[in-house]
Design a protein around this motif. Structure first.
Motif, PDB file in Angstrom:
ATOM      1  N   LEU A 186      43.243  99.694 -70.398  1.00 28.42           N
ATOM      2  CA  LEU A 186      41.829 100.045 -70.339  1.00 28.42           C
ATOM      3  C   LEU A 186      41.038  99.286 -71.388  1.00 28.42           C
ATOM      4  CD1 LEU A 186      39.416 101.798 -69.418  1.00 28.42           C
ATOM      5  CD2 LEU A 186      40.195 103.528 -71.069  1.00 28.42           C
ATOM      6  N   GLU A 187      41.547  99.264 -72.618  1.00 24.22           N
ATOM      7  CA  GLU A 187      40.840  98.572 -73.695  1.00 24.22           C
ATOM      8  C   GLU A 187      40.720  97.071 -73.398  1.00 24.22           C
ATOM      9  OE1 GLU A 187      41.237 100.933 -77.824  1.00 24.22           O
ATOM     10  OE2 GLU A 187      43.005  99.770 -77.270  1.00 24.22           O
ATOM     11  N   GLU A 188      41.793  96.481 -72.842  1.00 22.60           N
ATOM     12  CA  GLU A 188      41.733  95.053 -72.537  1.00 22.60           C
ATOM     13  C   GLU A 188      40.732  94.788 -71.417  1.00 22.60           C
ATOM     14  OE1 GLU A 188      42.856  92.727 -74.168  1.00 22.60           O
ATOM     15  OE2 GLU A 188      42.661  90.997 -72.872  1.00 22.60           O
ATOM     16  N   GLY A 189      40.702  95.694 -70.406  1.00 19.95           N
ATOM     17  CA  GLY A 189      39.763  95.526 -69.304  1.00 19.95           C
ATOM     18  C   GLY A 189      38.320  95.588 -69.756  1.00 19.95           C
ATOM     19  N   ILE A 190      37.999  96.584 -70.593  1.00 14.01           N
ATOM     20  CA  ILE A 190      36.610  96.695 -71.026  1.00 14.01           C
ATOM     21  C   ILE A 190      36.247  95.604 -72.030  1.00 14.01           C
ATOM     22  CG2 ILE A 190      36.557  99.168 -70.575  1.00 14.01           C
ATOM     23  CD1 ILE A 190      36.803  99.685 -73.531  1.00 14.01           C
ATOM     24  N   ARG A 191      37.269  95.087 -72.752  1.00 15.68           N
ATOM     25  CA  ARG A 191      36.989  93.981 -73.683  1.00 15.68           C
ATOM     26  C   ARG A 191      36.526  92.742 -72.922  1.00 15.68           C
ATOM     27  NH1 ARG A 191      39.256  89.510 -75.732  1.00 15.68           N
ATOM     28  NH2 ARG A 191      41.066  89.690 -74.377  1.00 15.68           N
ATOM     29  N   LEU A 192      37.099  92.518 -71.717  1.00 16.03           N
ATOM     30  CA  LEU A 192      36.765  91.343 -70.927  1.00 16.03           C
ATOM     31  C   LEU A 192      35.518  91.540 -70.076  1.00 16.03           C
ATOM     32  CD1 LEU A 192      40.371  90.422 -69.718  1.00 16.03           C
ATOM     33  CD2 LEU A 192      39.077  89.362 -71.578  1.00 16.03           C
ATOM     34  N   SER A 193      34.972  92.772 -70.045  1.00 13.71           N
ATOM     35  CA  SER A 193      33.831  93.045 -69.176  1.00 13.71           C
ATOM     36  C   SER A 193      32.550  92.429 -69.735  1.00 13.71           C
ATOM     37  CB  SER A 193      33.645  94.557 -69.023  1.00 13.71           C
ATOM     38  OG  SER A 193      32.457  94.841 -68.315  1.00 13.71           O
ATOM     39  N   ALA A 194      31.643  92.084 -68.799  1.00  9.03           N
ATOM     40  CA  ALA A 194      30.338  91.550 -69.212  1.00  9.03           C
ATOM     41  C   ALA A 194      29.387  92.661 -69.616  1.00  9.03           C
ATOM     42  CB  ALA A 194      29.727  90.732 -68.068  1.00  9.03           C
ATOM     43  N   ASP A 195      29.755  93.938 -69.344  1.00  6.55           N
ATOM     44  CA  ASP A 195      28.926  95.081 -69.709  1.00  6.55           C
ATOM     45  C   ASP A 195      29.448  95.711 -70.999  1.00  6.55           C
ATOM     46  OD1 ASP A 195      28.585  96.143 -66.265  1.00  6.55           O
ATOM     47  OD2 ASP A 195      27.360  94.749 -67.442  1.00  6.55           O
ATOM     48  N   ALA A 196      28.580  96.466 -71.653  1.00  4.47           N
ATOM     49  CA  ALA A 196      28.991  97.212 -72.833  1.00  4.47           C
ATOM     50  C   ALA A 196      29.524  98.567 -72.390  1.00  4.47           C
ATOM     51  CB  ALA A 196      27.812  97.391 -73.791  1.00  4.47           C
ATOM     52  N   PHE A 197      30.742  98.920 -72.850  1.00  2.87           N
ATOM     53  CA  PHE A 197      31.393 100.166 -72.468  1.00  2.87           C
ATOM     54  C   PHE A 197      31.603 101.043 -73.695  1.00  2.87           C
ATOM     55  CE2 PHE A 197      32.941 100.144 -68.087  1.00  2.87           C
ATOM     56  CZ  PHE A 197      32.647  98.835 -67.700  1.00  2.87           C
ATOM     57  N   ALA A 198      31.485 102.363 -73.457  1.00  2.39           N
ATOM     58  CA  ALA A 198      31.829 103.336 -74.498  1.00  2.39           C
ATOM     59  C   ALA A 198      32.415 104.557 -73.821  1.00  2.39           C
ATOM     60  CB  ALA A 198      30.614 103.712 -75.329  1.00  2.39           C
ATOM     61  N   PHE A 199      33.482 105.122 -74.406  1.00  2.00           N
ATOM     62  CA  PHE A 199      34.116 106.324 -73.870  1.00  2.00           C
ATOM     63  C   PHE A 199      34.123 107.405 -74.948  1.00  2.00           C
ATOM     64  CE2 PHE A 199      35.675 104.874 -69.824  1.00  2.00           C
ATOM     65  CZ  PHE A 199      35.730 103.482 -69.970  1.00  2.00           C
ATOM     66  N   TYR A 200      33.760 108.618 -74.527  1.00  2.00           N
ATOM     67  CA  TYR A 200      33.727 109.772 -75.434  1.00  2.00           C
ATOM     68  C   TYR A 200      34.671 110.844 -74.891  1.00  2.00           C
ATOM     69  CZ  TYR A 200      29.635 107.643 -77.561  1.00  2.00           C
ATOM     70  OH  TYR A 200      28.792 106.777 -78.205  1.00  2.00           O
ATOM     71  N   ASP A 201      35.294 111.623 -75.808  1.00  2.00           N
ATOM     72  CA  ASP A 201      36.233 112.652 -75.373  1.00  2.00           C
ATOM     73  C   ASP A 201      35.496 113.939 -75.012  1.00  2.00           C
ATOM     74  OD1 ASP A 201      35.561 113.932 -77.761  1.00  2.00           O
ATOM     75  OD2 ASP A 201      37.384 113.304 -78.806  1.00  2.00           O
ATOM     76  N   ALA A 202      36.270 114.991 -74.702  1.00  2.00           N
ATOM     77  CA  ALA A 202      35.676 116.252 -74.246  1.00  2.00           C
ATOM     78  C   ALA A 202      34.837 116.914 -75.334  1.00  2.00           C
ATOM     79  CB  ALA A 202      36.771 117.206 -73.772  1.00  2.00           C
ATOM     80  N   ARG A 203      35.053 116.562 -76.586  1.00  2.00           N
ATOM     81  CA  ARG A 203      34.227 117.096 -77.691  1.00  2.00           C
ATOM     82  C   ARG A 203      33.058 116.167 -78.012  1.00  2.00           C
ATOM     83  NH1 ARG A 203      38.801 118.216 -82.090  1.00  2.00           N
ATOM     84  NH2 ARG A 203      39.370 116.141 -81.362  1.00  2.00           N
ATOM     85  N   ASP A 204      32.862 115.149 -77.175  1.00  2.00           N
ATOM     86  CA  ASP A 204      31.759 114.189 -77.286  1.00  2.00           C
ATOM     87  C   ASP A 204      31.896 113.298 -78.511  1.00  2.00           C
ATOM     88  OD1 ASP A 204      28.142 114.344 -76.751  1.00  2.00           O
ATOM     89  OD2 ASP A 204      29.734 113.244 -75.720  1.00  2.00           O
ATOM     90  N   ASN A 205      33.137 113.033 -78.920  1.00  2.00           N
ATOM     91  CA  ASN A 205      33.376 112.102 -80.010  1.00  2.00           C
ATOM     92  C   ASN A 205      33.816 110.757 -79.437  1.00  2.00           C
ATOM     93  OD1 ASN A 205      32.819 114.049 -81.954  1.00  2.00           O
ATOM     94  ND2 ASN A 205      34.947 114.754 -82.000  1.00  2.00           N
ATOM     95  N   PHE A 206      33.402 109.662 -80.063  1.00  6.65           N
ATOM     96  CA  PHE A 206      33.696 108.302 -79.592  1.00  6.65           C
ATOM     97  C   PHE A 206      35.198 108.040 -79.624  1.00  6.65           C
ATOM     98  CE2 PHE A 206      34.294 103.744 -80.306  1.00  6.65           C
ATOM     99  CZ  PHE A 206      33.524 103.197 -79.284  1.00  6.65           C
ATOM    100  N   ILE A 207      35.739 107.524 -78.484  1.00  3.18           N
ATOM    101  CA  ILE A 207      37.164 107.187 -78.413  1.00  3.18           C
ATOM    102  C   ILE A 207      37.354 105.682 -78.559  1.00  3.18           C
ATOM    103  CG2 ILE A 207      39.252 107.284 -77.021  1.00  3.18           C
ATOM    104  CD1 ILE A 207      38.049 109.599 -75.498  1.00  3.18           C
ATOM    105  N   THR A 208      36.734 104.949 -77.649  1.00  4.86           N
ATOM    106  CA  THR A 208      36.887 103.498 -77.681  1.00  4.86           C
ATOM    107  C   THR A 208      35.710 102.857 -76.960  1.00  4.86           C
ATOM    108  OG1 THR A 208      38.416 101.675 -77.245  1.00  4.86           O
ATOM    109  CG2 THR A 208      38.207 103.339 -75.514  1.00  4.86           C
ATOM    110  N   GLY A 209      35.593 101.560 -77.110  1.00 10.92           N
ATOM    111  CA  GLY A 209      34.534 100.778 -76.470  1.00 10.92           C
ATOM    112  C   GLY A 209      34.840  99.314 -76.670  1.00 10.92           C
TER     113      GLY A 209
END
Length: 523
Positions: A142-165
């Motif tokens: 997942l991290e490698e896929g979003i790293r190669l994406s032309a869009d900016a990605f961010a994922f937050y967990d169920a407590r709304d804390n940042f996981i990765t991007g």
């Protein structure tokens, strides 16, 4: 009746023994250490993770550092790149007070273990070891896929804390990814707004409140502009695990803006179609509920009528022959008394058996029947069940062959219930097999299941009747006289087979015998 386990005075009894059995059955390794860091308990799964370790029970009393050193041949070289002692200090750190952070351990065979530590309130610690290889590999992809994406990605967990991007999102936030991890969503957007990197309408608090409202919806889409003139389409959507995914698409150029508009239009059309589909679904569901309700009423009527008939049959025999014995008491000889008493006993036995089966089926249907699942010798149980019917079969010149039942073929089952299931099927086979016929018992195993088969040479069942005879109070036309059963035996066996996580299979053709197969999970 299920055999009780013999008590070993060196082992805990009762609930404690059951708890130990449950801990050893876990697919997670559990280790407990006292305040001095010595192992006080380990379950069997620890040896599944570390196949080179001594058996878990031989590790009791050893210090955690010694156990870690015994693991070293199975640790991935990359994990030891800073030196063995650094690695050991890292592992020992999990026994320190307030060391809550989980630790990933890479093994030489490619597996990844996650170790979580919890203090037990007495100075000791409990470590839970879990195989997270698949999760870590999926997260890395997942991290490698979003790293190669032309869009900016961010994922937050169920407590709304940042996981990765990805780095594009870090640039928008104005901080490196490592500084964002674990921070709440609202805290991140407040810092972005107050940094002046966005062109917003209204006050900062109004914009933040509007953004938070969209963030708490199932899905939302909005646009924002940065102070350097770029425009982004922001899509914010809930993920199945309760977290959030946020995607920033650069729509500065006209074509990107048109694509975003078309996507919004498609989303609106999809919403309308979904609303129309849901409306049709609710209408169809109402019709189905009405039909099911009518079928349930009809089934209840049929069941009560059938039960009334099946209950009356043994009761009529009991009352009729007892009346004869009362009326003719002075004229009956011993042989007649024994005959009538036997018929009364047979009627009572059938009635008692039917009532017990009805009660069992009711408990299973209500989800209140608790099985005592243990490894059992399936082939051995077939041999024992055979012994219960040898004399009765011999009276009809029937041979019960159990040569295809190897001893030591282990299945997971409730021993008492499985005994009843085998007795019911062999009883059917003896009842419906004609004089001079034969019955074959066999047991076999494939990868994940054990099959227990009872085959007879009786008149068989028409293929069209095989599904019907598995229903309550249904009989097949294998013999004319059904006074010996209420048509619940196969239903009862099928219900218990499925409660075990298995199934009952039946095979037959008219005039070609009958075969019943119980399929159970292998031990």
């Amino acid at each position: 009746m299920q055999k009780l386990r013999a008590h070993n005075p060196c082992e805990p009894a009762g609930d404690s023994a059951q708890l130990l059995d449950a801990l050893h059955a876990l697919r997670v390794a559990v280790t407990m250490f006292d305040a001095s860091g010595r192992l006080t308990f380990a379950n069997a799964h620890l040896n599944h993770f570390f196949r080179g370790l001594p058996p878990y029970h031989e590790l009791i009393g050893r210090p955690y550092e010694e156990i870690v050193r015994l693991e070293l041949p199975e640790i991935a070289p990359a994990a030891l790149k800073d030196g063995v002692e650094v690695y050991i200090d890292l592992r020992l750190g999990q026994l320190a007070p307030r060391a809550w952070a989980p630790l990933d351990v890479a093994l030489a065979d490619g597996r990844i273990l996650e170790i979580k530590a919890r203090r037990d309130g007495h100075g000791g610690a409990i470590l839970l070891w879990n195989d997270v290889t698949r999760e870590r590999h999926e997260f890395a992809r997942l991290e490698e896929g979003i790293r190669l994406s032309a869009d900016a990605f961010a994922f937050y967990d169920a407590r709304d804390n940042f996981i990765t991007g990805n780095d594009l999102y870090a640039q928008l936030a104005g901080k490196p990814l490592v500084a964002l991890r674990g921070k709440p969503f609202e805290s991140i957007i407040r810092e972005i707004v107050h940094s002046g990197r966005l062109n917003i309408s209204g006050t900062a608090e109004e914009w933040i409140a509007r953004r938070m409202r969209g963030h708490h919806q199932q899905s939302s889409a909005d646009t924002l502009q940065t102070s350097d003139g770029k425009a982004f389409l922001v899509r914010d959507c809930a993920t199945p695990d309760g977290g959030r995914a946020v995607v920033f698409t650069d729509i500065t150029e006209k074509t990107r803006a048109e694509d975003a508009l078309a996507q919004t239009q498609r989303a609106l059309e999809h919403t309308r179609d979904e609303a129309a589909r849901q409306s049709g679904y609710l209408s169809d569901l109402t019709k189905r509920l009405d039909l099911v309700s009518a079928q349930a009423d009809n089934a209840k009527t049929v069941l009560l009528r059938t039960m009334s008939h099946e209950l009356k049959t043994p009761l009529n025999a009991i009352l009729g022959f007892s009346d004869l014995m009362t009326t003719l008491a002075d004229n009956l000889g011993p042989d007649q008394v024994r005959e009538y008493a036997g018929l009364i006993h047979q009627g009572g036995t059938n009635l008692f058996k039917m009532l017990n089966q009805i009660m069992d089926l009711t408990k299973i249907s209500a989800g209140r029947y608790d099985l005592q699942i243990l490894p059992v010798d399936a082939g051995g149980m077939l041999w024992l069940a055979r012994e219960n019917f040898v004399a009765r079969a011999a009276a009809k010149d029937i041979i019960i062959n159990a040569d295809a039942c190897p001893i030591g073929l282990m299945a997971r089952a409730d021993e008492s219930v499985l005994t009843g299931m085998l007795n019911a099927l062999i009883d059917n086979a003896v009842t419906f097999t004609q004089k001079g016929g034969g019955i074959e018992l066999s047991a076999s195993r494939d990868t994940a299941s054990v099959r227990l088969s009872i085959s007879d040479s009786g008149p068989g069942v028409a293929a069209a009747d095989l599904g019907r005879i598995l229903q309550p109070f249904e009989h097949a036309g294998r013999v004319a006289d059904h006074a010996k059963g209420a048509g619940l035996g196969l239903t009862w066996v099928k219900a218990f087979a499925e409660l075990h996580g298995g199934q009952l299979l039946v095979e037959s053709q008219a005039g070609e015998g009958f075969k019943a197969v119980i399929v159970l999970p292998a031990a």
